[in-house]
Design a protein around this motif. Structure first.
Motif, PDB file in Angstrom:
ATOM      1  N   ALA A 134       0.833  -1.214   0.000  1.00 53.67           N
ATOM      2  CA  ALA A 134       0.000   0.000   0.000  1.00 53.67           C
ATOM      3  C   ALA A 134       0.863   1.257   0.000  1.00 53.67           C
ATOM      4  CB  ALA A 134      -0.926   0.008   1.209  1.00 53.67           C
ATOM      5  N   LYS A 135       2.013   1.158   0.636  1.00 52.67           N
ATOM      6  CA  LYS A 135       2.909   2.302   0.717  1.00 52.67           C
ATOM      7  C   LYS A 135       3.340   2.761  -0.684  1.00 52.67           C
ATOM      8  CE  LYS A 135       6.960   3.860   3.064  1.00 52.67           C
ATOM      9  NZ  LYS A 135       8.359   3.553   3.059  1.00 52.67           N
ATOM     10  N   CYS A 136       3.546   1.780  -1.578  1.00 46.33           N
ATOM     11  CA  CYS A 136       3.971   2.135  -2.937  1.00 46.33           C
ATOM     12  C   CYS A 136       2.788   2.522  -3.816  1.00 46.33           C
ATOM     13  CB  CYS A 136       4.697   0.986  -3.615  1.00 46.33           C
ATOM     14  SG  CYS A 136       5.734   0.009  -2.559  1.00 46.33           S
ATOM     15  N   GLY A 137       1.590   2.277  -3.333  1.00 48.80           N
ATOM     16  CA  GLY A 137       0.431   2.701  -4.109  1.00 48.80           C
ATOM     17  C   GLY A 137      -0.161   1.628  -4.998  1.00 48.80           C
ATOM     18  N   ASP A 138       0.323   0.386  -4.916  1.00 47.55           N
ATOM     19  CA  ASP A 138      -0.380  -0.675  -5.651  1.00 47.55           C
ATOM     20  C   ASP A 138      -0.306  -2.045  -4.978  1.00 47.55           C
ATOM     21  OD1 ASP A 138       2.324  -0.596  -6.570  1.00 47.55           O
ATOM     22  OD2 ASP A 138       1.676   0.279  -8.476  1.00 47.55           O
ATOM     23  N   CYS A 154       9.258  -0.313  -2.524  1.00 45.88           N
ATOM     24  CA  CYS A 154       8.756   0.537  -3.609  1.00 45.88           C
ATOM     25  C   CYS A 154       9.730   0.681  -4.771  1.00 45.88           C
ATOM     26  CB  CYS A 154       8.354   1.906  -3.078  1.00 45.88           C
ATOM     27  SG  CYS A 154       6.988   1.801  -1.922  1.00 45.88           S
TER      28      CYS A 154
END
Lengths: 386, 135
Positions: B31-35, B133
């Protein structure tokens, strides 16, 4: 819904520009024939008009540039280089536009020391923080008037007082603020101020830097003697005419536009809060927030997907997610106000303008909840939340 | 910036959802990387009878998930393991450079689900890697 990115060019502004492409096409530096002199005189009038609009005490404190970005670059690099003998320290914040941040990083690579002040959860920096960061070597403080992503309006007047007390040059990037709040350089007490025409219904490719007389600043653009030898390049007369006209209108219509934008913004914020669960408004509530900016984070979804679905519904907006910015990290502004990455990735900026109608706002409020729901239904993070 | 195929799969993603009696579930990303991509499969006699996905991410993440599920549905496990990110990208008429990692995630999500199936079948399969990420 993306008026913080750019605005439409006003018809009156275009009309003010056209003669300088057709009839008065002279070079303002060619003083030995009429069309050149006409250009020179016109340029003086435009400068006079801009000085009046921002209440600059002297007409010769107005310098036209090719963009807001150039004005920022010039203010920071120019003041840093010209005052290098005095010191090498610059103070700014973590939420500045990249025109400032990347310029500061560049200067760091060339021997300058930069303090990037933290902001609070709403994006505010305090005059006390600024004062505490000042050292004997500080030559420049640069802090934006209003933030382009979350709309935070910084205490510029108070920071200017601190800078003055310590005899440090103070620059403010007012690119987002013009047209959305009163900008009076004398009252604010700033030494330098940048603006960009296309943010207030003027043309793209023209900006301005106000430089108070007495501020030591080196050139950014070297060449001919234009702008009193401070900024070389044949003046973009039509662009400057557009900037001057757009600024006149922005100042004349300020109260009306601020009231309208605030009404539209508040309707939008209320509509979104009432209809979408698990969302948060990024930036301050009403007080201290730019009249036209709304920035939300929607949990469990990602910003670029929201933008794409809004676009399919004919709505233009912007996001601070990493995907939307084409980098690995979400917006530096959302990080600086302390949002976790996954919340920052789900951000959406909606910025209204004087052309925004209640119908526009209601349309967004009617479309957005189902977009967010659709993406949440697709999201593994949303499992078990309902 | 996206091809029409990507836009079409984003607007009408295939195989979205969960499979309640899935016998292969894999999740990749962070989630931290956005996917994050999560794949559910129903595998019978080594054939992927059904596959569904849930994705948190950008347009390309959703489109590559959709395309990858289409490409492995009805295939044998061995065939599905041969699916490369390049094949997913080609099927979508390309991806912008900064979105290539989405197709890599889609390939890895398929593998992660199949690895889960193999573990459940008693095979000795190493754990999935940790996601950072850096793509």
């Amino acid at each position: 819904m993306d008026n913080n990115a750019t605005t439409s060019l006003k018809k009156e502004v275009l009309d003010a520009m056209l003669p300088y492409y057709t009839d008065i096409y002279g070079n303002a530096s060619s003083k030995f024939y009429k069309v050149g002199r006409d250009a020179e005189q016109a340029l003086y009038k435009m400068r006079e008009s801009v000085a009046k609009s921002i209440n600059a005490p002297n007409v010769n404190e107005i310098y036209f540039t090719g963009s807001g970005c150039e004005a920022d670059n010039w203010a920071v690099k120019g003041a840093a280089m010209a005052n290098r003998k005095k010191g090498n320290h610059i103070i700014t914040t973590k939420i500045e536009h990249h025109a400032i941040l990347n310029t500061c990083e560049y200067l760091e690579r060339h021997g300058f020391e930069v303090t990037y002040l933290d902001v609070d959860e709403y994006g505010f920096v305090t005059p006390e923080q600024v004062e505490a960061a000042i050292k004997d070597t500080t030559v420049l403080i640069t802090i934006m008037t209003a933030n382009n992503e979350i709309g935070t309006i910084e205490p510029i007047k108070e920071i200017a007082e601190v800078a003055k007390k310590h005899k440090v040059i103070f620059h403010t990037d007012a690119v987002q603020a013009i047209g959305h709040m009163k900008i009076d350089v004398k009252e604010l007490g700033v030494d330098m101020l940048s603006l960009s025409a296309h943010k207030f219904h003027g043309p793209k490719g023209v900006g301005m830097l106000y430089i108070r007389n007495g501020v030591r600043i080196d050139n950014l653009i070297h060449g001919g003697g234009q702008e009193r030898g401070k900024r070389a390049a044949t003046e973009n007369l039509a662009g400057i005419a557009g900037l001057a006209k757009a600024l006149e209108i922005a100042v004349a219509d300020l109260d009306k536009n601020v009231a309208h934008c605030r009404k539209m913004r508040d309707r939008l914020i209320k509509g979104i809060r009432d209809n979408i669960p698990y969302c948060r408004l990024n930036g301050p509530e009403d007080e201290g927030r730019m009249c036209n900016n709304a920035n939300f984070s929607f949990q469990y979804v990602e910003g670029e997907s929201i933008l794409m679905m809004l676009d399919m519904n004919g709505i233009a907006a912007s996001s601070g997610s990493a995907c939307a910015s084409g980098s690995l990290d979400p917006s530096h502004v959302l990080m600086a106000i302390g949002l976790p990455h996954e919340i920052a990735h789900g951000s959406l900026r909606l910025s209204v303008g004087e052309d925004t109608t209640e119908e526009d706002v209601d349309y967004v409020v009617s479309v957005l909840p189902s977009i967010i729901q659709r993406l949440r239904d697709m999201s593994p993070l949303y499992e078990g939340v309902e | 910036m996206y091809s029409e195929k990507v836009m079409e799969h984003f607007a009408n993603p295939r195989n979205v959802g969960e499979i309640p009696d899935a016998n292969a579930v894999g999740q990749v990303g962070n989630a931290k990387c956005g996917d994050i991509m999560k794949m559910y499969m129903k595998i019978e006699d080594n054939v992927i009878k059904d596959v569904k996905f849930k994705t948190f991410g950008c347009g390309a993440a959703i489109a590559t998930s959709s395309m990858a599920t289409e490409m492995v549905k009805g295939k044998t496990v061995d065939e599905a393991l041969k699916l490369t990110n390049k094949a997913v990208m080609e099927a979508l008429d390309g991806l912008p450079k900064e979105k290539i990692h989405c197709s890599v995630l889609a390939e890895e999500a398929i593998q992660s689900a199949i690895n889960d199936y193999r573990r459940r079948s008693g095979e000795d399969v190493p754990e999935d890697k940790e996601y950072t990420c850096e793509h």
